[in-house]
Design a protein around this motif. Structure first.
Motif, PDB file in Angstrom:
ATOM      1  N   THR A  23       0.839  -1.202   0.000  1.00 34.15           N
ATOM      2  CA  THR A  23       0.000   0.000   0.000  1.00 34.15           C
ATOM      3  C   THR A  23       0.869   1.245   0.000  1.00 34.15           C
ATOM      4  O   THR A  23       0.610   2.201  -0.744  1.00 34.15           O
ATOM      5  CB  THR A  23      -0.937  -0.004   1.232  1.00 34.15           C
ATOM      6  OG1 THR A  23      -1.732  -1.187   1.195  1.00 34.15           O
ATOM      7  CG2 THR A  23      -1.833   1.217   1.243  1.00 34.15           C
ATOM      8  N   ASP A  29      -2.838   1.288  -6.031  1.00 31.02           N
ATOM      9  CA  ASP A  29      -3.432   2.486  -6.622  1.00 31.02           C
ATOM     10  C   ASP A  29      -3.883   2.184  -8.051  1.00 31.02           C
ATOM     11  O   ASP A  29      -3.244   1.435  -8.780  1.00 31.02           O
ATOM     12  CB  ASP A  29      -2.427   3.639  -6.648  1.00 31.02           C
ATOM     13  CG  ASP A  29      -2.033   4.087  -5.245  1.00 31.02           C
ATOM     14  OD1 ASP A  29      -2.709   3.671  -4.283  1.00 31.02           O
ATOM     15  OD2 ASP A  29      -1.042   4.833  -5.123  1.00 31.02           O
ATOM     16  N   ASP A  30      -4.965   2.777  -8.461  1.00 30.13           N
ATOM     17  CA  ASP A  30      -5.470   2.682  -9.838  1.00 30.13           C
ATOM     18  C   ASP A  30      -5.787   1.255 -10.274  1.00 30.13           C
ATOM     19  O   ASP A  30      -5.636   0.911 -11.449  1.00 30.13           O
ATOM     20  CB  ASP A  30      -4.467   3.311 -10.830  1.00 30.13           C
ATOM     21  CG  ASP A  30      -4.239   4.782 -10.524  1.00 30.13           C
ATOM     22  OD1 ASP A  30      -5.217   5.448 -10.118  1.00 30.13           O
ATOM     23  OD2 ASP A  30      -3.099   5.248 -10.677  1.00 30.13           O
ATOM     24  N   ALA A  34     -11.638   0.045  -8.524  1.00 32.16           N
ATOM     25  CA  ALA A  34     -11.376   0.686  -7.233  1.00 32.16           C
ATOM     26  C   ALA A  34     -12.548   1.579  -6.849  1.00 32.16           C
ATOM     27  O   ALA A  34     -13.046   2.350  -7.655  1.00 32.16           O
ATOM     28  CB  ALA A  34     -10.091   1.502  -7.302  1.00 32.16           C
ATOM     29  N   GLY A  35     -13.001   1.435  -5.631  1.00 32.00           N
ATOM     30  CA  GLY A  35     -14.097   2.249  -5.129  1.00 32.00           C
ATOM     31  C   GLY A  35     -15.470   1.771  -5.548  1.00 32.00           C
ATOM     32  O   GLY A  35     -16.480   2.360  -5.182  1.00 32.00           O
ATOM     33  N   LYS A  36     -15.543   0.694  -6.299  1.00 32.74           N
ATOM     34  CA  LYS A  36     -16.827   0.150  -6.746  1.00 32.74           C
ATOM     35  C   LYS A  36     -17.148  -1.104  -5.936  1.00 32.74           C
ATOM     36  O   LYS A  36     -16.246  -1.817  -5.505  1.00 32.74           O
ATOM     37  CB  LYS A  36     -16.771  -0.207  -8.236  1.00 32.74           C
ATOM     38  CG  LYS A  36     -16.523   0.990  -9.124  1.00 32.74           C
ATOM     39  CD  LYS A  36     -16.439   0.559 -10.568  1.00 32.74           C
ATOM     40  CE  LYS A  36     -16.077   1.751 -11.449  1.00 32.74           C
ATOM     41  NZ  LYS A  36     -15.825   1.330 -12.823  1.00 32.74           N
ATOM     42  N   PRO A  37     -18.443  -1.388  -5.768  1.00 28.75           N
ATOM     43  CA  PRO A  37     -18.787  -2.603  -5.024  1.00 28.75           C
ATOM     44  C   PRO A  37     -18.363  -3.852  -5.805  1.00 28.75           C
ATOM     45  O   PRO A  37     -18.296  -3.843  -7.031  1.00 28.75           O
ATOM     46  CB  PRO A  37     -20.310  -2.530  -4.901  1.00 28.75           C
ATOM     47  CG  PRO A  37     -20.750  -1.566  -5.934  1.00 28.75           C
ATOM     48  CD  PRO A  37     -19.603  -0.639  -6.208  1.00 28.75           C
TER      49      PRO A  37
END
Length: 133
Positions: A23, A29-30, A34-37
């Protein structure tokens, strides 16, 4: 080569350290999604999920050809009923009728087709009732 767990270090703390370092380096990263269920996370586990996903992506059917044509004919009739224009509805019915006639001319493997071409005029009359000017 992947680093091996040193002797005397608990597995959990070793894994946690690997994740923390990755991390910090930005290895996560990217990432796609990312950030989606996570898709289908709330669905029951299916050991063949990946096979089914691949078949959907490749638009492959496991149905025998006769059953696949029955399903396609059913879907085509529903699409014709909901078509936005009479010309489009007529085209949908004529296209599926052509496939049905081909199948009747050269029997397909699988259960009996039990399907005859649709009466285009009757389908169009129904379409007109559903779509008054």
């Amino acid at each position: 080569m992947t680093e091996r767990k040193p002797p005397g270090v608990s597995f959990e703390s070793w894994v946690d350290r690997q994740i923390r370092e990755a991390t910090e380096r930005g290895d996560f990263d990217d990432l796609p999604g990312a950030g989606k269920p996570i898709p289908d996370l709330d669905k029951p586990y299916d050991e063949n999920w990946w096979v089914k996903k691949k078949l959907r992506e490749e638009n492959v059917s496991l149905l025998p050809p006769t059953l696949a044509l029955r399903k396609e004919a059913e879907d085509a009739l529903a699409a014709a009923r909901e078509a936005t224009t009479e010309v489009r509805a007529r085209r949908i019915v004529e296209d599926i009728n052509e496939k049905i006639r081909d199948a009747l001319g050269r029997p397909l493997p699988g259960p009996p087709l039990n399907l005859m071409p649709y009466d285009v005029d009757r389908v169009i009359d129904e379409w007109r009732e559903r779509h008054p000017d």
